[in-house]
Design an enzyme around this catalytic site. Structure first.
Site, PDB file in Angstrom:
ATOM      1  N   SER A 107       0.846  -1.172   0.000  1.00  0.00           N
ATOM      2  CA  SER A 107       0.000   0.000   0.000  1.00  0.00           C
ATOM      3  C   SER A 107       0.896   1.241   0.000  1.00  0.00           C
ATOM      4  O   SER A 107       1.902   1.288  -0.708  1.00  0.00           O
ATOM      5  CB  SER A 107      -0.941  -0.016   1.214  1.00  0.00           C
ATOM      6  OG  SER A 107      -1.763   1.119   1.223  1.00  0.00           O
ATOM      7  N   SER A 108       0.572   2.232   0.790  1.00  0.00           N
ATOM      8  CA  SER A 108       1.334   3.485   0.828  1.00  0.00           C
ATOM      9  C   SER A 108       0.850   4.303   2.006  1.00  0.00           C
ATOM     10  O   SER A 108      -0.300   4.147   2.467  1.00  0.00           O
ATOM     11  CB  SER A 108       1.114   4.276  -0.471  1.00  0.00           C
ATOM     12  OG  SER A 108       1.555   5.614  -0.340  1.00  0.00           O
ATOM     13  N   TYR A 123      -4.973   7.339  -6.403  1.00  0.00           N
ATOM     14  CA  TYR A 123      -3.855   6.590  -5.825  1.00  0.00           C
ATOM     15  C   TYR A 123      -4.097   6.306  -4.344  1.00  0.00           C
ATOM     16  O   TYR A 123      -4.075   5.160  -3.894  1.00  0.00           O
ATOM     17  CB  TYR A 123      -2.555   7.366  -6.016  1.00  0.00           C
ATOM     18  CG  TYR A 123      -1.341   6.684  -5.442  1.00  0.00           C
ATOM     19  CD1 TYR A 123      -0.718   5.647  -6.121  1.00  0.00           C
ATOM     20  CD2 TYR A 123      -0.802   7.079  -4.217  1.00  0.00           C
ATOM     21  CE1 TYR A 123       0.408   5.012  -5.600  1.00  0.00           C
ATOM     22  CE2 TYR A 123       0.314   6.456  -3.684  1.00  0.00           C
ATOM     23  CZ  TYR A 123       0.919   5.422  -4.382  1.00  0.00           C
ATOM     24  OH  TYR A 123       2.028   4.803  -3.855  1.00  0.00           O
ATOM     25  N   LYS A 148      -5.019   2.699  -2.484  1.00  0.00           N
ATOM     26  CA  LYS A 148      -4.033   2.205  -1.523  1.00  0.00           C
ATOM     27  C   LYS A 148      -4.705   1.952  -0.165  1.00  0.00           C
ATOM     28  O   LYS A 148      -4.387   0.985   0.528  1.00  0.00           O
ATOM     29  CB  LYS A 148      -2.873   3.188  -1.387  1.00  0.00           C
ATOM     30  CG  LYS A 148      -1.942   3.219  -2.588  1.00  0.00           C
ATOM     31  CD  LYS A 148      -1.323   1.865  -2.881  1.00  0.00           C
ATOM     32  CE  LYS A 148      -0.247   1.940  -3.937  1.00  0.00           C
ATOM     33  NZ  LYS A 148       0.334   0.602  -4.261  1.00  0.00           N
TER      34      LYS A 148
END
Length: 252
Positions: A138-139, A152, A156
């Site tokens: 993920s982020s 994005y 994520k």
């Protein structure tokens, strides 16, 4: 610490550069056989050659992970060739940040559905393993609102939810965890491009991290390799943030 990866088989998507390549190398260095894929045939061949020359048991295949049939075939072929699968790492991202309809579609297809399809194709093999593990990438953008809060960041975040759901549903059979990196800098990567083409954004992003730097792919890969390994036998459903204290929210 012995991560107990010798003789294990792991699959990694997006394994020819950046975090993915570092994960492939990290798993192989611990004794695993690693099958990896990426979209560029040239990139796959170059990575495979370099890592094999370093003594690693790696096998690269050019696959467009947005093609569900091709992705599933690669997973099944890898399982058949290597006698099973012990771990999968879903690493590919469209890196689609601006909020356009095209980027929403790309993030759904690439970030979300490639992960779902990888897991579903690998699950029969993972359940046959005595140490089946899923790691999704993920982020920090999925954890808090930042400049990537559009497609994005949204997907994520969805990956963390999906992975924690897997952990609960598969408890006692297959572990599932997420790694959420902060900004990662490497040659040919997105932050090198931003540094050259949008120095103000680069300086802003760099200034947010109290360490004064971005992560290396290897620093993120170490977390991934550990969570994918049998050494992490009772860790499932976690989101391991690797960001050098970039994010400030309390993760409860």
């Amino acid at each position: 610490m012995d991560l107990q990866l010798t003789g294990r088989t792991a699959l990694v998507t997006g394994g020819s550069r950046g975090i993915g390549r570092a994960v492939v190398e990290g798993l192989a260095a611990e004794g695993a056989t690693v099958a990896f894929c990426a979209r560029s045939a040239d990139g796959v061949a170059k990575t495979e050659e370099e890592l094999r020359d370093a003594g690693h048991d790696v096998h690269g295949t050019a696959v467009d992970v947005t093609d569900g049939d091709a992705l599933g075939a690669w997973v099944r072929d890898s399982a058949a060739t290597h006698g099973g699968i012990d771990a999968v790492v879903a690493n590919v991202s469209a890196l689609a940040i601006p909020s356009t309809e095209e980027n929403w579609a790309a993030s759904f297809t690439t970030d979300m559905m490639h992960t779902v399809r990888l897991v579903e194709a690998a699950l029969p093999s993972l359940e046959e393993s005595d140490a089946g593990a899923i790691v999704t990438i993920s982020s920090v953008s999925g954890r808090e609102i930042d400049f990537a809060a559009g497609p994005y960041g949204t997907f994520k975040g969805a990956l963390v939810h999906y992975t924690q759901g897997l952990a609960y549903q598969l408890a006692g059979r297959v572990r599932a965890n997420t790694v959420s990196p902060g900004n990662v800098y490497f040659t040919g990567g997105v932050w090198e491009s931003i540094e050259e083409n949008d120095p103000d954004l680069y300086a802003h992003a760099l200034g947010l991290n109290p360490t004064g730097r971005m992560a290396t792919p290897e620093e993120v890969a170490r977390a991934v390799v550990f969570l994918a390994s049998p050494a992490a036998t009772f860790i499932s459903g976690t989101n391991l943030v690797v960001d050098g204290a970039l994010t400030r929210g309390v993760q409860l």
